[in-house]
Design a protein around this motif. Structure first.
Motif, short mmCIF file in Angstrom:
data_model
loop_
_atom_site.label_atom_id
_atom_site.label_comp_id
_atom_site.label_asym_id
_atom_site.label_seq_id
_atom_site.Cartn_x
_atom_site.Cartn_y
_atom_site.Cartn_z
N LEU A 24 0.82 -1.21 0.00
CA LEU A 24 0.00 0.00 0.00
C LEU A 24 0.86 1.26 0.00
N GLY A 25 1.93 1.23 -0.75
CA GLY A 25 2.81 2.38 -0.88
C GLY A 25 3.88 2.48 0.17
N SER A 26 3.81 1.63 1.20
CA SER A 26 4.83 1.64 2.24
C SER A 26 5.93 0.63 1.92
N ARG A 27 7.16 1.08 2.00
CA ARG A 27 8.30 0.16 1.92
C ARG A 27 8.46 -0.43 3.31
N THR A 28 7.84 -1.57 3.53
CA THR A 28 7.74 -2.17 4.85
C THR A 28 8.93 -3.09 5.12
N ARG A 29 9.71 -2.75 6.13
CA ARG A 29 10.84 -3.57 6.54
C ARG A 29 10.37 -4.55 7.63
N TYR A 30 10.78 -5.81 7.50
CA TYR A 30 10.37 -6.79 8.51
C TYR A 30 11.50 -7.75 8.83
N TRP A 31 11.44 -8.28 10.05
CA TRP A 31 12.46 -9.16 10.60
C TRP A 31 11.84 -10.53 10.84
N VAL A 32 12.54 -11.58 10.43
CA VAL A 32 12.05 -12.94 10.61
C VAL A 32 13.00 -13.67 11.55
N PRO A 80 5.98 5.60 5.31
CA PRO A 80 4.54 5.77 5.51
C PRO A 80 3.71 5.14 4.39
N LEU A 81 2.44 4.94 4.67
CA LEU A 81 1.48 4.51 3.67
C LEU A 81 1.18 5.66 2.72
N THR A 82 1.01 5.35 1.46
CA THR A 82 0.64 6.39 0.49
C THR A 82 -0.69 6.07 -0.21
N GLU A 83 -1.15 4.81 -0.10
CA GLU A 83 -2.38 4.42 -0.79
C GLU A 83 -3.57 4.34 0.16
N THR A 84 -3.33 4.63 1.42
CA THR A 84 -4.40 4.73 2.42
C THR A 84 -3.87 5.59 3.56
N ALA A 93 -5.92 -2.70 6.67
CA ALA A 93 -5.76 -3.07 5.26
C ALA A 93 -4.31 -3.39 4.94
N TRP A 94 -3.40 -2.61 5.53
CA TRP A 94 -1.97 -2.90 5.34
C TRP A 94 -1.61 -4.27 5.89
N LEU A 95 -2.12 -4.63 7.06
CA LEU A 95 -1.81 -5.93 7.67
C LEU A 95 -2.27 -7.08 6.77
N VAL A 96 -3.49 -6.99 6.27
CA VAL A 96 -4.01 -8.04 5.40
C VAL A 96 -3.13 -8.18 4.16
N VAL A 119 -5.59 -2.99 15.72
CA VAL A 119 -5.38 -3.22 14.29
C VAL A 119 -5.70 -4.66 13.92
N VAL A 120 -5.15 -5.62 14.67
CA VAL A 120 -5.37 -7.02 14.30
C VAL A 120 -6.82 -7.43 14.53
N SER A 121 -7.47 -6.88 15.56
CA SER A 121 -8.87 -7.20 15.81
C SER A 121 -9.76 -6.66 14.68
N HIS A 122 -9.45 -5.46 14.23
CA HIS A 122 -10.18 -4.88 13.09
C HIS A 122 -10.02 -5.77 11.86
N ALA A 123 -8.80 -6.25 11.62
CA ALA A 123 -8.55 -7.09 10.46
C ALA A 123 -9.31 -8.40 10.53
N VAL A 124 -9.31 -9.03 11.71
CA VAL A 124 -10.03 -10.29 11.88
C VAL A 124 -11.53 -10.08 11.75
N ALA A 125 -12.05 -9.00 12.33
CA ALA A 125 -13.47 -8.69 12.21
C ALA A 125 -13.86 -8.44 10.76
N GLY A 126 -12.89 -7.95 9.98
CA GLY A 126 -13.15 -7.65 8.57
C GLY A 126 -13.00 -8.84 7.65
N GLY A 127 -12.62 -9.99 8.18
CA GLY A 127 -12.56 -11.18 7.34
C GLY A 127 -11.23 -11.89 7.32
N MET A 128 -10.19 -11.31 7.87
CA MET A 128 -8.91 -12.00 7.93
C MET A 128 -9.06 -13.25 8.80
N ARG A 129 -8.46 -14.36 8.38
CA ARG A 129 -8.63 -15.60 9.11
C ARG A 129 -7.28 -16.21 9.51
#
Length: 299
Positions: A24-32, A80-84, A93-96, A119-129
């Motif tokens: 969503l326009g964010s260059r998201t850095r993540y650690w595994v 930052p997000l640029t598409e939302t 929406a970014w999490l999904v 954020v995660v509760s909103h995503a799950v309520a919105g359909g994320m499984r």
């Protein structure tokens, strides 16, 4: 983690890779954090003004679990997000989209800390499984209804002032050493002086790693605009709540109400700790998470 971290030796034993993906326009850095024999994958959403370092003490105490820990857009090393916008819905929406971009072989467990719990509760309520949901220091009721109303009012005034000031001065106010120290001192409950010093260092190092004044102000508005209870009825996956009896943001009574509202959820309340479970008692949080993971079906 900073060199003084009491959890550094444990964390050093876990293989670590760093990646980046555009969401969503964010260059998201993540650690595994990924041991070769990990059977579970947990995707983390950290709290407001935090970043991936904050949950590392819990990760360090769960060496058999694969963790995917991104910096939220606009914080840490993610742009930052640029598409939302930087609202609860925007971050949801970014999490999904982020989880989709990971192309995992099986549905992950999702962990949200503090603002991340919204954020995660909103995503799950919105359909994320996800396979399951873990909420650490969940925001069970409005952030404006915390036990220390004077502190809440002062915080609202602080962010309101930062928004009204010119961007340059607003950013300086948000990154003020004195303000960060006051915040850290008020939230830390431990009497261990060495641990308190480390917690303060963590906050001074990472609490002001944000992209702009506007991102921080938008994020704060999001953090007080909703709470997990609004989405509780739509959460149907196995859920663990790890709450603190001395939390200054959410009264513990609200955590019991939230547990009743989320069907089949489990609540663990930790004594003598506040909103910094991840710093002060990560081993207790890890123990609760381990017990919860043991109840889930195999991936």
């Amino acid at each position: 983690m900073s060199p003084e971290s009491p959890y550094a030796p444990l964390l050093a034993s876990i293989p670590l890779t760093v990646s980046e993906v555009s969401v969503l326009g964010s260059r998201t850095r993540y650690w595994v954090y990924s041991p070769a024999d990990a059977e579970r994958t947990v995707v983390i959403v950290h709290g407001y003004r935090g970043e991936h370092h904050g949950i590392e003490p819990i990760i360090a105490n769960l060496p058999g679990v694969r963790f995917v820990s991104p910096d939220l857009p606009g914080f840490g090393e993610s742009t930052p997000l640029t598409e939302t916008d930087h609202s609860v819905a925007g971050y949801s929406a970014w999490l999904v989209a982020f989880v989709d971009a990971l192309e995992l072989e099986a549905a992950p467990i999702v962990l949200g800390h503090s603002f991340g719990s919204i954020v995660v509760s909103h995503a799950v309520a919105g359909g994320m499984r996800p396979l399951a949901l873990i909420l650490v220091n969940p925001i069970a009721t409005s952030g404006l209804k915390g036990p220390r109303q004077w502190l809440t009012g002062l915080t609202v005034f602080y962010y309101g002032l930062a928004k009204k000031l010119p961007a340059r001065w607003g950013r300086r106010l948000l990154g003020s050493w004195v303000i960060v120290q006051l915040m850290s001192s008020s939230m830390a409950k431990t009497k261990d002086r060495a641990l308190r010093r480390w917690i303060h260092r963590e906050h001074h190092t990472y609490f002001s790693r944000f992209a702009s004044r506007d991102v921080v102000v938008e994020g704060f508005a999001a953090s007080i605009s909703a709470d997990v209870s609004e989405f509780a009825a739509q959460i149907t996956v196995p859920t663990l709540l790890v709450a603190a009896r001395l939390d200054d943001i959410t009264p513990v009574e609200a955590q019991y109400d939230l547990t009743e509202a989320i069907a089949g959820s489990t609540l663990v309340v930790l004594d003598d700790v506040g909103h910094l479970i991840h710093y002060e008692v990560p081993e207790l949080a890890a123990s609760a998470i381990t017990d919860f993971l043991d109840t889930l079906p195999a991936s």
